[in-house]
Design an enzyme around this catalytic site. Structure first.
Site, short mmCIF file in Angstrom:
data_model
loop_
_atom_site.label_atom_id
_atom_site.label_comp_id
_atom_site.label_asym_id
_atom_site.label_seq_id
_atom_site.Cartn_x
_atom_site.Cartn_y
_atom_site.Cartn_z
N HIS A 1 0.84 -1.20 0.00
CA HIS A 1 0.00 0.00 0.00
C HIS A 1 0.87 1.25 0.00
O HIS A 1 2.06 1.19 0.31
CB HIS A 1 -0.91 0.03 1.23
N LYS B 1 -0.61 4.91 4.52
CA LYS B 1 -1.60 4.03 5.16
C LYS B 1 -1.27 3.86 6.64
O LYS B 1 -0.12 3.59 7.00
CB LYS B 1 -1.65 2.66 4.47
P1 NAD Z 1 -7.74 9.64 4.59
O1 NAD Z 1 -6.84 9.91 5.75
O2 NAD Z 1 -7.38 10.20 3.23
O3 NAD Z 1 -9.21 10.18 4.92
C1 NAD Z 1 -9.86 10.00 6.17
C2 NAD Z 1 -10.73 11.24 6.39
O4 NAD Z 1 -11.53 11.00 7.56
C3 NAD Z 1 -9.90 12.50 6.65
O5 NAD Z 1 -10.32 13.54 5.78
C4 NAD Z 1 -10.20 12.83 8.12
O6 NAD Z 1 -10.21 14.23 8.38
C5 NAD Z 1 -11.59 12.21 8.29
N1 NAD Z 1 -11.91 11.92 9.69
C6 NAD Z 1 -11.18 11.22 10.60
N2 NAD Z 1 -11.81 11.20 11.78
C7 NAD Z 1 -12.97 11.87 11.62
C8 NAD Z 1 -14.06 12.18 12.50
N3 NAD Z 1 -14.08 11.79 13.78
N4 NAD Z 1 -15.10 12.90 11.99
C9 NAD Z 1 -15.08 13.33 10.70
N5 NAD Z 1 -14.07 13.08 9.83
C10 NAD Z 1 -13.04 12.33 10.30
O7 NAD Z 1 -7.91 8.07 4.54
P2 NAD Z 1 -8.47 7.16 3.35
O8 NAD Z 1 -7.37 6.66 2.50
O9 NAD Z 1 -9.65 7.84 2.71
O10 NAD Z 1 -8.99 5.90 4.21
C11 NAD Z 1 -9.95 6.06 5.24
C12 NAD Z 1 -10.21 4.69 5.87
O11 NAD Z 1 -10.80 3.82 4.89
C13 NAD Z 1 -8.94 3.97 6.35
O12 NAD Z 1 -9.27 3.23 7.51
C14 NAD Z 1 -8.60 3.05 5.20
O13 NAD Z 1 -7.82 1.94 5.59
C15 NAD Z 1 -9.98 2.65 4.78
N6 NAD Z 1 -10.09 2.17 3.40
C16 NAD Z 1 -10.96 1.16 3.20
C17 NAD Z 1 -11.18 0.68 1.93
C18 NAD Z 1 -12.21 -0.41 1.73
O14 NAD Z 1 -12.45 -0.82 0.58
N7 NAD Z 1 -12.87 -0.88 2.81
C19 NAD Z 1 -10.51 1.24 0.84
C20 NAD Z 1 -9.62 2.29 1.07
C21 NAD Z 1 -9.43 2.77 2.35
#
Ligand code: NAD
Length: 262
Positions: free
Chosen positions: A149, A153
């Protein structure tokens, strides 16, 4: 009329983590599809782009709406509680939740439809089916998982790698003690009852999972590569359509995609 509005009405979405990498990908895919209407974009960070932005996770969550959250574990638990209280549905993709936090999402599913997936790509559903077949056909073969990744991450190994590893553990009848996260030092020969998990981090890789099954004189690799986040965004929107009409309960992406033949 269904419990969540008339069929044909757009699904009302609240995106939590909307300013993040996944949130932006879901917003882009939803904006291009008339089957969806984005009611609120929730993030603790400042959002860019059109729409009703808020830092309040409660805003926009109302009976009949569908929350899609890719954010952080504490936010997953918070929005699950709000969905259960208000009769909204939840599609949750955040990884790295503790066992206790996963339990709170399961508890919310007693009162609201909750769909959890560590990986929303449809290709990974097919990978898991292929893995089930390979594990059954190759008893006694060693299983190792390598995931790659992007360098930002937060959690390692990935939720997808853990799900694949747990699938192998269950197929072999082993418990979590058989997981081996990386290797270092003079460990001696590999035990039979072991599933190795190895996390590589670097650059901008979106997501890459390889399951290696190794036998005497041959091995087999099953690999999935997510080239961009649109892969997860489209799966999350398919999940949103599914939960919009579903009764309370805990669902996975397996419930959304076509059942395996046979
Ligand atoms: P990222 O850091 O780019 O985005 C996360 C966002 O959530 C940020 O903008 C942050 O400000 C916001 N956030 C965090 N806590 C918050 C809260 N309490 N209230 C409101 N907003 C809040 O991360 P990302 O790459 O978008 O990934 C996010 C999550 O999704 C991670 O856990 C990642 O591992 C997961 N993910 C899952 C999949 C899937 O298919 N299930 C795919 C990609 C990423």
């Amino acid at each position: 009329m269904t419990a969540r509005g008339g069929r044909g009405d757009p699904v009302r979405l609240v995106l939590v983590g909307a300013a993040g990498r996944m949130g932006r990908a879901v917003a882009e895919a939803a904006a291009a599809d008339p089957a969806f209407r984005i009611e609120a974009l929730v993030d603790q960070a400042a959002g860019t782009g059109p729409g009703r932005w808020t830092t309040d996770a409660g805003e926009g969550i109302s009976p009949g709406s569908v929350v899609i959250e890719f954010s952080a574990p504490a936010a997953s638990v918070q929005v699950a509680g709000l969905c259960a209280e208000r009769g909204a549905a939840l599609v949750s993709g955040t990884t790295g939740l503790t066992g206790e936090q996963e339990g709170r999402l399961r508890a919310a599913a007693a009162r609201a439809p909750v769909l959890r997936a560590a990986n929303f790509s449809l290709g990974v559903v097919a990978l898991r089916r292929a893995l089930a077949a390979a594990l059954a056909a190759l008893p006694g073969w060693d299983v190792e998982i390598v995931e790659r990744h992007h360098r930002r991450k937060a959690d390692s190994p990935s939720g997808t790698a853990l799900a694949l590893a747990r699938q192998a553990l269950a197929a072999r009848g082993w418990d979590e003690q058989a997981l081996r996260h990386g290797r270092h030092g003079h460990l001696g020969p590999r035990p039979d009852a072991e599933v190795g998990v190895h996390a590589l981090r670097g650059g901008g890789l979106v997501g890459d999972h390889t399951v290696v099954l190794a036998g005497a004189g041959e091995w087999l690799e099953l690999r999935h590569v997510a080239q961009d986040r649109g892969a997860f965004a489209h799966g999350a929107l398919a999940a949103a359509r599914f939960v919009a009409d579903a009764p309370a309960g805990l669902y996975t992406l397996e419930d959304v995609v076509t059942p395996p033949a046979g």
